[in-house]
Write a protein that holds these residues in place. Structure first.
Motif, PDB file in Angstrom:
ATOM      1  N   ASN A 133     -13.091  48.658  64.561  1.00  0.00           N
ATOM      2  CA  ASN A 133     -14.096  48.751  65.623  1.00  0.00           C
ATOM      3  C   ASN A 133     -14.471  50.209  65.884  1.00  0.00           C
ATOM      4  O   ASN A 133     -15.641  50.519  66.088  1.00  0.00           O
ATOM      5  CB  ASN A 133     -13.595  48.091  66.905  1.00  0.00           C
ATOM      6  CG  ASN A 133     -13.591  46.590  66.807  1.00  0.00           C
ATOM      7  OD1 ASN A 133     -14.265  46.004  65.971  1.00  0.00           O
ATOM      8  ND2 ASN A 133     -12.818  45.947  67.670  1.00  0.00           N
ATOM      9  N   LYS A 134     -13.486  51.096  65.871  1.00  0.00           N
ATOM     10  CA  LYS A 134     -13.767  52.522  66.076  1.00  0.00           C
ATOM     11  C   LYS A 134     -14.620  53.067  64.928  1.00  0.00           C
ATOM     12  O   LYS A 134     -15.562  53.822  65.155  1.00  0.00           O
ATOM     13  CB  LYS A 134     -12.469  53.311  66.185  1.00  0.00           C
ATOM     14  CG  LYS A 134     -11.735  53.081  67.478  1.00  0.00           C
ATOM     15  CD  LYS A 134     -10.405  53.808  67.493  1.00  0.00           C
ATOM     16  CE  LYS A 134      -9.584  53.392  68.687  1.00  0.00           C
ATOM     17  NZ  LYS A 134      -8.222  53.960  68.638  1.00  0.00           N
ATOM     18  N   SER A 181     -18.261  51.892  65.203  1.00  0.00           N
ATOM     19  CA  SER A 181     -19.043  52.496  66.279  1.00  0.00           C
ATOM     20  C   SER A 181     -19.211  54.004  66.115  1.00  0.00           C
ATOM     21  O   SER A 181     -20.000  54.615  66.826  1.00  0.00           O
ATOM     22  CB  SER A 181     -18.403  52.193  67.630  1.00  0.00           C
ATOM     23  OG  SER A 181     -17.146  52.825  67.727  1.00  0.00           O
ATOM     24  N   LEU A 202     -27.992  51.988  68.816  1.00  0.00           N
ATOM     25  CA  LEU A 202     -27.309  50.731  68.577  1.00  0.00           C
ATOM     26  C   LEU A 202     -28.274  49.567  68.695  1.00  0.00           C
ATOM     27  O   LEU A 202     -28.277  48.656  67.876  1.00  0.00           O
ATOM     28  CB  LEU A 202     -26.141  50.560  69.559  1.00  0.00           C
ATOM     29  CG  LEU A 202     -25.369  49.262  69.491  1.00  0.00           C
ATOM     30  CD1 LEU A 202     -24.656  49.138  68.150  1.00  0.00           C
ATOM     31  CD2 LEU A 202     -24.379  49.158  70.620  1.00  0.00           C
TER      32      LEU A 202
END
Length: 74
Positions: free
Chosen positions: A55-56, A59, A68
């Motif tokens: 997830n890091k 993003s 985004l």
């Protein structure tokens, strides 16, 4: 860290709605059962860390929310 002793068939509660039960103990392996509401994710720690890292990484390329959502800035 809280350390508790439990025998097979005995449980402990986390809050009002998560129950951890010792299912069996064989040698150095312990099997536990987890009864939790469906909205609570339950993962082995190594899987949780992998998900968090992914997830890091996903993003990291997004500098702001407009990027985004692919919306033009106001």
């Amino acid at each position: 860290m809280l350390v508790l002793s439990r025998k097979p068939g005995e449980s402990l509660m986390i809050g009002d709605d998560i129950e951890i039960t010792v299912v069996s103990v064989t040698g150095d392996q312990i099997k536990i059962g987890i009864n939790a509401p469906k909205h609570i994710d339950v993962h082995r720690k190594e899987i949780y860390i992998t998900i968090s890292d992914e997830n890091k990484s996903a993003s990291a390329g997004v500098s702001n929310i407009a990027g985004l959502l692919k919306l033009p800035p106001k």
